[in-house]
Design an enzyme around this catalytic site. Structure first.
Site, PDB file in Angstrom:
ATOM      1  N   ASP A  10       0.721  -1.195   0.044  1.00 38.43           N
ATOM      2  CA  ASP A  10       0.128  -0.141   0.027  1.00 38.43           C
ATOM      3  C   ASP A  10       1.030   1.376   0.076  1.00 38.43           C
ATOM      4  O   ASP A  10       2.224   1.037   0.217  1.00 38.43           O
ATOM      5  CB  ASP A  10      -0.815  -0.059   1.297  1.00 38.43           C
ATOM      6  CG  ASP A  10      -1.817   1.162   1.406  1.00 38.43           C
ATOM      7  OD1 ASP A  10      -2.241   1.584   0.593  1.00 38.43           O
ATOM      8  OD2 ASP A  10      -1.787   1.735   2.666  1.00 38.43           O
ATOM      9  N   ALA A  12      -0.136   5.296   1.194  1.00 42.96           N
ATOM     10  CA  ALA A  12      -0.237   6.095   2.501  1.00 42.96           C
ATOM     11  C   ALA A  12      -0.319   5.222   3.586  1.00 42.96           C
ATOM     12  O   ALA A  12      -1.028   4.354   3.792  1.00 42.96           O
ATOM     13  CB  ALA A  12      -1.464   6.936   2.394  1.00 42.96           C
ATOM     14  N   ALA A  44     -13.102  10.011   9.911  1.00 41.64           N
ATOM     15  CA  ALA A  44     -12.624   9.951   8.587  1.00 41.64           C
ATOM     16  C   ALA A  44     -11.607   8.911   8.383  1.00 41.64           C
ATOM     17  O   ALA A  44     -11.469   8.044   7.231  1.00 41.64           O
ATOM     18  CB  ALA A  44     -11.742  11.425   8.035  1.00 41.64           C
ATOM     19  N   MET A  48     -10.644   3.741   6.143  1.00 43.49           N
ATOM     20  CA  MET A  48      -9.367   3.644   5.377  1.00 43.49           C
ATOM     21  C   MET A  48      -8.945   2.422   4.489  1.00 43.49           C
ATOM     22  O   MET A  48      -9.108   1.304   5.124  1.00 43.49           O
ATOM     23  CB  MET A  48      -8.429   4.277   6.282  1.00 43.49           C
ATOM     24  CG  MET A  48      -7.023   4.807   5.458  1.00 43.49           C
ATOM     25  SD  MET A  48      -7.398   6.104   4.302  1.00 43.49           S
ATOM     26  CE  MET A  48      -7.868   7.490   5.182  1.00 43.49           C
ATOM     27  N   LYS A  52     -11.888   6.034  -2.709  1.00 40.15           N
ATOM     28  CA  LYS A  52     -12.331   7.193  -2.217  1.00 40.15           C
ATOM     29  C   LYS A  52     -13.725   7.812  -2.017  1.00 40.15           C
ATOM     30  O   LYS A  52     -14.410   8.214  -1.112  1.00 40.15           O
ATOM     31  CB  LYS A  52     -11.412   8.563  -2.786  1.00 40.15           C
ATOM     32  CG  LYS A  52      -9.923   8.264  -2.100  1.00 40.15           C
ATOM     33  CD  LYS A  52      -9.603   7.664  -0.876  1.00 40.15           C
ATOM     34  CE  LYS A  52      -7.985   7.478  -0.692  1.00 40.15           C
ATOM     35  NZ  LYS A  52      -7.854   6.764   0.468  1.00 40.15           N
ATOM     36  N   HIS A  55     -15.221   5.626   0.293  1.00 39.15           N
ATOM     37  CA  HIS A  55     -14.853   5.672   1.607  1.00 39.15           C
ATOM     38  C   HIS A  55     -15.732   6.990   2.096  1.00 39.15           C
ATOM     39  O   HIS A  55     -16.153   6.879   3.170  1.00 39.15           O
ATOM     40  CB  HIS A  55     -13.410   6.401   1.406  1.00 39.15           C
ATOM     41  CG  HIS A  55     -12.786   6.791   2.764  1.00 39.15           C
ATOM     42  ND1 HIS A  55     -11.678   6.347   3.236  1.00 39.15           N
ATOM     43  CD2 HIS A  55     -13.185   7.422   3.944  1.00 39.15           C
ATOM     44  CE1 HIS A  55     -11.243   6.835   4.555  1.00 39.15           C
ATOM     45  NE2 HIS A  55     -12.316   7.675   4.914  1.00 39.15           N
ATOM     46  N   ARG A 160     -10.315  -2.389  -3.385  1.00 43.57           N
ATOM     47  CA  ARG A 160     -10.280  -2.997  -2.257  1.00 43.57           C
ATOM     48  C   ARG A 160     -11.805  -2.997  -1.666  1.00 43.57           C
ATOM     49  O   ARG A 160     -12.626  -2.120  -1.838  1.00 43.57           O
ATOM     50  CB  ARG A 160      -9.570  -2.394  -1.058  1.00 43.57           C
ATOM     51  CG  ARG A 160      -8.108  -2.372  -1.534  1.00 43.57           C
ATOM     52  CD  ARG A 160      -7.310  -1.320  -0.774  1.00 43.57           C
ATOM     53  NE  ARG A 160      -5.978  -1.352  -1.150  1.00 43.57           N
ATOM     54  CZ  ARG A 160      -4.955  -0.382  -0.681  1.00 43.57           C
ATOM     55  NH1 ARG A 160      -5.727   0.557  -0.007  1.00 43.57           N
ATOM     56  NH2 ARG A 160      -3.734  -0.479  -1.065  1.00 43.57           N
ATOM     57  N   ASP A 186      -1.506  -1.102   5.868  1.00 43.91           N
ATOM     58  CA  ASP A 186      -2.127  -0.363   7.406  1.00 43.91           C
ATOM     59  C   ASP A 186      -3.441  -0.408   7.477  1.00 43.91           C
ATOM     60  O   ASP A 186      -3.982   0.144   8.501  1.00 43.91           O
ATOM     61  CB  ASP A 186      -1.321   0.790   7.221  1.00 43.91           C
ATOM     62  CG  ASP A 186      -1.878   2.010   6.601  1.00 43.91           C
ATOM     63  OD1 ASP A 186      -2.591   3.055   7.020  1.00 43.91           O
ATOM     64  OD2 ASP A 186      -2.215   1.851   5.137  1.00 43.91           O
TER      65      ASP A 186
END
Length: 269
Positions: A10, A12, A44, A48, A52, A55, A160, A186
């Protein structure tokens, strides 16, 4: 004898942007600019790892967020609202993603160790291609140059937690056996992505979204603070099914060595 042939990272919170602050802070700003509606940084962070648009939808479905939205607008969040927030989010993220391009400590040395073992380096991300293209030059300049990078909107079937981006990396890298690949992430959706692809998975506890520490906080933290952050992340990953959990990318080489021993014994993910 089977050995690891590919590692798919990944971005970020994994190799760049310690604490995964670039996307989370922009989500907060996009909700505020688009609708004068406030969400917290912690809210927010909850979904994750997803693409987006998905999200934003998932944040809007959080019970506490949905209740506040209904109280403010007297209706539930609609797809047109999600579209509007996404359209606000995109230029903000493109403009600011390069400000969060510092590599997480250990990234360059770990990639060098992997390359010495002839392991190919892939990457995928919840960022859409337009954001990824804004980030990649800074990433490359800072020393992370993967062999392949897949964005969440590169594939029509989506991102994902499905396996598509990880498997696209395998195709592009010419890797023929998922058991010789590792997915490092992460976020829980990113771990699910690797598991759905049939790969070994490594969850990062302290460098990314779940702990939410800045690099400065991580480096100055005492043992009790780190243990608390680690336990928080472990709780988030407790039902993810990850094969390994480590603090940061710096700890990855020992995991690769252990998986190689397991592969030599005939084990699979």
């Amino acid at each position: 004898m089977k050995q690891i042939k590919g590692v798919i990272f990944d971005l970020a919170g994994t190799v760049v942007d310690f604490g995964s602050f670039a996307p989370t802070t922009i989500f907060v700003e996009a909700f505020r600019r688009g609708f004068d509606f406030d969400i917290s940084l912690q809210e927010a962070r909850v979904p994750m790892g997803l693409g987006k648009w998905d999200h934003i939808k998932a944040v809007g479905e959080l019970p506490e967020v949905a209740a506040r939205w209904h109280a403010q607008f007297d209706r539930k969040m609609e797809e047109s609202d999600i579209d509007a927030i996404y359209e606000t989010f995109m230029p903000l993220q493109i403009a600011k993603v390069g400000e969060h391009a510092d590599l997480i400590p250990g990234t360059e040395s770990v990639v060098a160790v992997l390359r010495e073992q002839d392991i190919k380096i892939g990457a995928c991300t919840g960022y859409p291609r337009a954001v990824l293209d804004a980030l990649l030059p800074a990433l490359n300049a800072n020393g992370f140059v993967p062999d392949c990078v897949v964005a969440t909107d590169d594939l029509a079937v989506g991102g994902r937690p499905a396996a598509f981006m990880a498997l696209k990396n395998m195709l592009e890298l010419g890797l023929g056996d998922v058991s010789t690949c590792i997915k490092v992430d992460d976020s829980v959706p990113g771990i699910c992505e690797g598991l759905n692809a049939g790969m070994w998975t490594v969850a990062l506890l302290l460098s990314g979204n779940e702990a939410g520490l800045t690099q400065e906080q991580f480096e100055s933290a005492d043992i009790n603070t780190l243990n608390a952050a680690r336990e928080k992340a472990q709780k988030a990953f407790s039902h993810s099914g990850s094969h390994y959990q480590i603090d940061t990318i710096a700890d990855l080489p020992k995991v690769v060595a252990d998986i190689n021993l397991r592969l030599a014994r005939g084990e699979r993910p």
